[in-house]
Design a protein around this motif. Structure first.
Motif, PDB file in Angstrom:
ATOM      1  N   TYR A 473      36.698  14.659  53.578  1.00 17.16           N
ATOM      2  CA  TYR A 473      35.336  14.863  54.173  1.00 17.16           C
ATOM      3  C   TYR A 473      35.248  13.468  54.504  1.00 17.16           C
ATOM      4  O   TYR A 473      35.334  12.479  53.648  1.00 17.16           O
ATOM      5  N   GLU A 474      34.545  13.074  55.553  1.00 19.33           N
ATOM      6  CA  GLU A 474      34.477  11.739  56.125  1.00 19.33           C
ATOM      7  C   GLU A 474      33.199  11.036  55.339  1.00 19.33           C
ATOM      8  O   GLU A 474      32.112  11.879  55.340  1.00 19.33           O
ATOM      9  N   ASP A 475      33.331   9.798  55.236  1.00 17.84           N
ATOM     10  CA  ASP A 475      32.218   8.916  54.409  1.00 17.84           C
ATOM     11  C   ASP A 475      31.649   9.742  53.144  1.00 17.84           C
ATOM     12  O   ASP A 475      30.541   9.998  52.943  1.00 17.84           O
ATOM     13  N   SER A 476      32.649  10.294  52.329  1.00 19.06           N
ATOM     14  CA  SER A 476      32.038  11.168  51.311  1.00 19.06           C
ATOM     15  C   SER A 476      32.372  10.576  49.877  1.00 19.06           C
ATOM     16  O   SER A 476      33.267   9.744  49.879  1.00 19.06           O
ATOM     17  N   ARG A 477      31.771  11.122  48.927  1.00 20.45           N
ATOM     18  CA  ARG A 477      31.821  10.590  47.683  1.00 20.45           C
ATOM     19  C   ARG A 477      31.297  11.690  46.692  1.00 20.45           C
ATOM     20  O   ARG A 477      30.483  12.555  47.101  1.00 20.45           O
ATOM     21  N   SER A 478      31.684  11.930  45.627  1.00 15.49           N
ATOM     22  CA  SER A 478      31.438  12.692  44.559  1.00 15.49           C
ATOM     23  C   SER A 478      31.740  12.607  43.151  1.00 15.49           C
ATOM     24  O   SER A 478      32.829  11.731  42.819  1.00 15.49           O
ATOM     25  N   PHE A 479      31.051  12.761  42.449  1.00 13.97           N
ATOM     26  CA  PHE A 479      31.218  12.374  40.774  1.00 13.97           C
ATOM     27  C   PHE A 479      30.576  13.499  39.944  1.00 13.97           C
ATOM     28  O   PHE A 479      29.523  14.207  40.423  1.00 13.97           O
ATOM     29  N   VAL A 480      31.232  13.590  38.859  1.00 10.87           N
ATOM     30  CA  VAL A 480      30.503  14.719  37.780  1.00 10.87           C
ATOM     31  C   VAL A 480      30.485  13.850  36.438  1.00 10.87           C
ATOM     32  O   VAL A 480      31.231  13.086  36.176  1.00 10.87           O
ATOM     33  N   ARG A 481      29.432  14.195  35.793  1.00  6.45           N
ATOM     34  CA  ARG A 481      29.058  13.630  34.668  1.00  6.45           C
ATOM     35  C   ARG A 481      28.090  14.517  33.769  1.00  6.45           C
ATOM     36  O   ARG A 481      27.228  15.386  34.480  1.00  6.45           O
ATOM     37  N   ALA A 482      28.317  14.440  32.488  1.00  9.31           N
ATOM     38  CA  ALA A 482      27.560  15.190  31.488  1.00  9.31           C
ATOM     39  C   ALA A 482      26.122  14.540  31.336  1.00  9.31           C
ATOM     40  O   ALA A 482      25.999  13.235  31.351  1.00  9.31           O
ATOM     41  N   SER A 483      25.024  15.211  31.404  1.00 12.56           N
ATOM     42  CA  SER A 483      23.453  14.889  31.347  1.00 12.56           C
ATOM     43  C   SER A 483      23.330  14.509  30.021  1.00 12.56           C
ATOM     44  O   SER A 483      23.986  15.080  28.976  1.00 12.56           O
ATOM     45  N   GLY A 484      22.522  13.358  29.818  1.00  9.95           N
ATOM     46  CA  GLY A 484      22.288  13.096  28.499  1.00  9.95           C
ATOM     47  C   GLY A 484      20.970  13.601  27.944  1.00  9.95           C
ATOM     48  O   GLY A 484      20.427  13.121  26.786  1.00  9.95           O
ATOM     49  N   VAL A 491      26.473  17.187  39.072  1.00  9.40           N
ATOM     50  CA  VAL A 491      27.689  17.113  40.151  1.00  9.40           C
ATOM     51  C   VAL A 491      26.676  16.367  41.488  1.00  9.40           C
ATOM     52  O   VAL A 491      25.780  16.954  41.815  1.00  9.40           O
ATOM     53  N   TYR A 492      27.034  15.358  41.716  1.00 10.34           N
ATOM     54  CA  TYR A 492      26.593  14.622  42.942  1.00 10.34           C
ATOM     55  C   TYR A 492      27.579  14.464  44.020  1.00 10.34           C
ATOM     56  O   TYR A 492      28.631  14.360  43.703  1.00 10.34           O
ATOM     57  N   ALA A 493      27.044  14.861  45.259  1.00 14.05           N
ATOM     58  CA  ALA A 493      27.746  14.944  46.216  1.00 14.05           C
ATOM     59  C   ALA A 493      27.464  14.051  47.633  1.00 14.05           C
ATOM     60  O   ALA A 493      26.282  14.684  47.826  1.00 14.05           O
ATOM     61  N   GLU A 494      27.910  13.087  48.484  1.00 15.81           N
ATOM     62  CA  GLU A 494      27.211  12.904  49.794  1.00 15.81           C
ATOM     63  C   GLU A 494      28.488  12.802  50.733  1.00 15.81           C
ATOM     64  O   GLU A 494      29.496  12.677  50.148  1.00 15.81           O
ATOM     65  N   ALA A 495      27.926  12.997  51.919  1.00 13.33           N
ATOM     66  CA  ALA A 495      29.190  13.059  53.085  1.00 13.33           C
ATOM     67  C   ALA A 495      28.169  12.818  54.346  1.00 13.33           C
ATOM     68  O   ALA A 495      26.869  12.535  54.416  1.00 13.33           O
ATOM     69  N   LYS A 496      29.007  12.697  55.452  1.00 12.90           N
ATOM     70  CA  LYS A 496      28.377  12.221  56.897  1.00 12.90           C
ATOM     71  C   LYS A 496      27.304  13.193  57.221  1.00 12.90           C
ATOM     72  O   LYS A 496      26.514  12.997  57.833  1.00 12.90           O
ATOM     73  N   THR A 497      27.706  14.421  56.997  1.00 14.44           N
ATOM     74  CA  THR A 497      26.684  15.630  57.692  1.00 14.44           C
ATOM     75  C   THR A 497      26.085  16.452  56.485  1.00 14.44           C
ATOM     76  O   THR A 497      26.555  16.558  55.464  1.00 14.44           O
ATOM     77  N   PRO A 498      24.928  16.923  56.603  1.00 15.39           N
ATOM     78  CA  PRO A 498      24.290  17.785  55.423  1.00 15.39           C
ATOM     79  C   PRO A 498      25.558  18.873  55.222  1.00 15.39           C
ATOM     80  O   PRO A 498      25.592  19.161  54.012  1.00 15.39           O
ATOM     81  N   LYS A 499      26.228  19.292  56.257  1.00 17.79           N
ATOM     82  CA  LYS A 499      26.951  20.636  56.050  1.00 17.79           C
ATOM     83  C   LYS A 499      28.040  20.198  55.005  1.00 17.79           C
ATOM     84  O   LYS A 499      28.597  20.838  54.106  1.00 17.79           O
ATOM     85  N   SER A 500      28.733  18.819  55.541  1.00 17.43           N
ATOM     86  CA  SER A 500      29.765  18.680  54.555  1.00 17.43           C
ATOM     87  C   SER A 500      29.544  18.088  53.285  1.00 17.43           C
ATOM     88  O   SER A 500      30.069  18.396  52.215  1.00 17.43           O
ATOM     89  N   ALA A 501      28.207  17.946  52.911  1.00 17.56           N
ATOM     90  CA  ALA A 501      27.826  17.355  51.783  1.00 17.56           C
ATOM     91  C   ALA A 501      27.609  18.548  50.750  1.00 17.56           C
ATOM     92  O   ALA A 501      27.867  18.868  49.623  1.00 17.56           O
ATOM     93  N   ALA A 502      27.237  19.722  51.387  1.00 16.14           N
ATOM     94  CA  ALA A 502      26.776  20.977  50.720  1.00 16.14           C
ATOM     95  C   ALA A 502      28.043  21.420  50.419  1.00 16.14           C
ATOM     96  O   ALA A 502      28.434  22.142  49.282  1.00 16.14           O
TER      97      ALA A 502
END
Ligand code: G16
Length: 513
Positions: A473-484, A491-502
């Motif tokens: 996915y273009e301009d995207s990033r995602s990471f996973v971490r346990a809540s404290g 799970v956080y994800a971002e991308a160039k369009t709402p569709k790709s982020a979803a």
């Protein structure tokens, strides 16, 4: 149950918290004795968690979060299995001291809070500690009180505790001074969703005291309706769903500013709908950028050599980080949890730290305050005005911890000074579309991260799978971490369009099943 002192102390279903309250209260008293009777705080709250949960957090003597060295001792004290084990640990941690422990306590408005607070007082009596119970207070109010007591020798516990009214005086006086310096005395309207939590109480007080400067309207403000606490409302709900809270749906006036705080009023986020009814979020990243941009202008005008930096976490929107880089402002990325951000903010004369969820503040170092109070040469009118504005902001903004109420007033101060409305604020940059999801897993402790929580080292192999998805996915990033704070993985994800982020978010969540 094994308690772990998490992102913000211990949190669990309220019925499972007794040992955590006993251990934390003992730790608070012992910490106070170690610091020769300085006052330490115990706040009973589970903030944004559901009403059935509760929690406890210790406020260290500087008004900040408990020192990390004591987190471990607190965890050990909470995890004893008998009174005799507790007594042994207390003896081990007790430094030879003739000082009596001094503790202040407070709580949020959950139905379980009074019972837990009573238990805390029983332990304080057992340990012959002096204490003052402030009852229903926001978490930042108790942090502010602890800082004040230890900074000002006129106050002592229990004989001369500072009244809460000083908190309101400090915030309101600073805001009124800032308001009177505006070139145009526009009285803004702000509707605040109080999450039906303890924050409704101080907001009612502020709306009375500041009625000539702000038209403050409150909604979801029934702190006694505990079953509605954080229910489809509050800062966490609005940030994660990126939609208005209950009672504001379909009622929002276009281009008017709204805000939501969380269950213990240490976070705030803003939002509005435009004339096409499109919802726009102004979250912690936006607050940070609004404040730092304004502070940078003031510092330039003051001509004082003051460093400014911003602290973010992995959740910061990529566009906000890019915007800060363009402004030439140094950025530090830390793990989630204000304790980490607060610490990093001390690297600057003016350290601005906000988590994207709206939790944060601006720290003015002692050196910075000294320079502001003692400018070396004769000042021009512009320089004097800038220095005055910086000093007023240092009074207005809670120096102990992130505080929804002082942050709210800081934002209104900047918008009022710049003659900006919500649309002006939004136009600073465009967010990358993003999605934040909570996933229930069998054991969240298996998720181990590195690089300020941006990468997983365990479970082995999972990060490579996330990297492969991100690469598609273009301009995207995602990471996973346990809540404290919750029994879940975020799970956080971002991308160039709402569709790709979803899509990216759904695929990364799929890897966890
Ligand atoms: C607490 C912490 C925040 C943190 C949040 C969520 O907030 O004080 O720093 O961002 O928990 O943490 P996690 O993702 O680890 O659950 P609050 O408002 O719940 O006290």
């Amino acid at each position: 149950m094994k308690y772990i002192y998490g992102t913000a102390g211990f949190r669990a279903d309220a019925s499972l918290l007794y040992a955590a309250i006993i251990g934390s209260t003992a730790a608070a008293a012992l910490r106070s004795m170690e610091l020769e009777g300085k006052t330490v705080g115990v706040i009973i709250t589970a903030s944004h968690n559901p009403v059935s949960d509760n929690g406890v957090k210790i406020i260290d003597a500087d008004g900040g979060m408990l020192s990390m060295a004591w987190e471990e001792k607190c965890t050990n004290l909470a995890n004893v299995s008998s009174k005799s084990e507790l007594d042994i640990l207390i003896k081990e941690y007790l430094v030879p001291s003739t000082c009596q422990a001094s503790v202040v306590i407070g709580m949020d408005t959950r139905p379980s809070s009074p019972r837990l607070s009573e238990l805390s007082k029983v332990i304080l009596d057992e340990l012959s500690a002096s204490y003052k119970d402030y009852g229903f207070v926001t978490t930042p109010q108790l942090h502010w009180i602890v800082r004040l007591i230890n900074q000002n020798s006129t106050y002592s516990i229990p004989s001369n505790p500072p009244p809460l009214v000083l908190y309101y005086d400090s915030l309101c006086n600073a805001y009124i001074n800032i308001f009177s310096s505006f070139t145009v005395h526009h009285r803004p309207t702000l509707t605040v969703d109080c999450a039906n939590g303890v924050g409704s109480l101080p907001l009612k007080e502020l709306s009375k005291r500041l009625r000539d400067c702000i038209d403050l309207r409150l909604t979801n403000n029934d702190h006694l309706a505990s079953k509605y606490l954080n229910k489809d409302c509050g800062a966490d709900y609005v940030k994660t769903t990126q939609s208005p809270p209950v009672n504001l749906l379909d009622k929002m006036v276009p281009n008017q500013l709204y805000a939501s705080i969380d269950g213990d009023a240490d976070r705030i986020i803003f939002y509005f709908v435009d004339k096409n009814k499109k919802f726009h979020l102004l979250d912690g990243d936006r607050i940070s950028i609004l404040l730092v941009s304004f502070l940078k202008i003031l510092v330039q005008k003051s001509r004082l050599p003051l460093s400014i930096g911003v602290i973010q976490t992995a959740y910061a929107n990529g566009s906000s980080t890019a915007y800060l880089k363009k402004l030439g402002i140094p950025i530090i990325c830390t793990s989630t949890g204000v304790k980490h951000l607060h610490h990093a903010a001390k690297n600057f004369d003016i350290g601005v730290y906000f988590e994207a969820n709206g939790h944060g503040t601006v720290l003015f170092s002692q050196g910075c305050l000294h320079k502001l109070h003692n400018p070396s040469t004769e000042q021009s009118n512009t320089e004097t005005a800038a220095i005055d504005a910086l000093l007023q902001l240092s009074q207005l903004i809670n120096q102990a911890i992130g505080d929804a109420l002082s942050d709210m007033l800081a934002v209104l101060s900047v918008l009022g000074s710049l003659l900006w409305d919500a649309t002006g604020w939004l136009s600073m940059y465009d967010d990358l579309p993003n999605k934040l999801v909570k996933v229930k897993v069998a054991d969240r402790s298996v998720f181990v991260t590195t690089d300020a929580e941006r990468r997983l080292v365990k479970p082995v192999g999972l990060q490579e799978k996330i990297d492969n998805l991100v690469a598609s996915y273009e301009d995207s990033r995602s990471f996973v971490r346990a809540s404290g704070t919750e029994d879940a993985v975020r799970v956080y994800a971002e991308a160039k369009t709402p569709k790709s982020a979803a899509e990216l978010s759904a695929k990364v969540c799929g890897l966890l099943q």
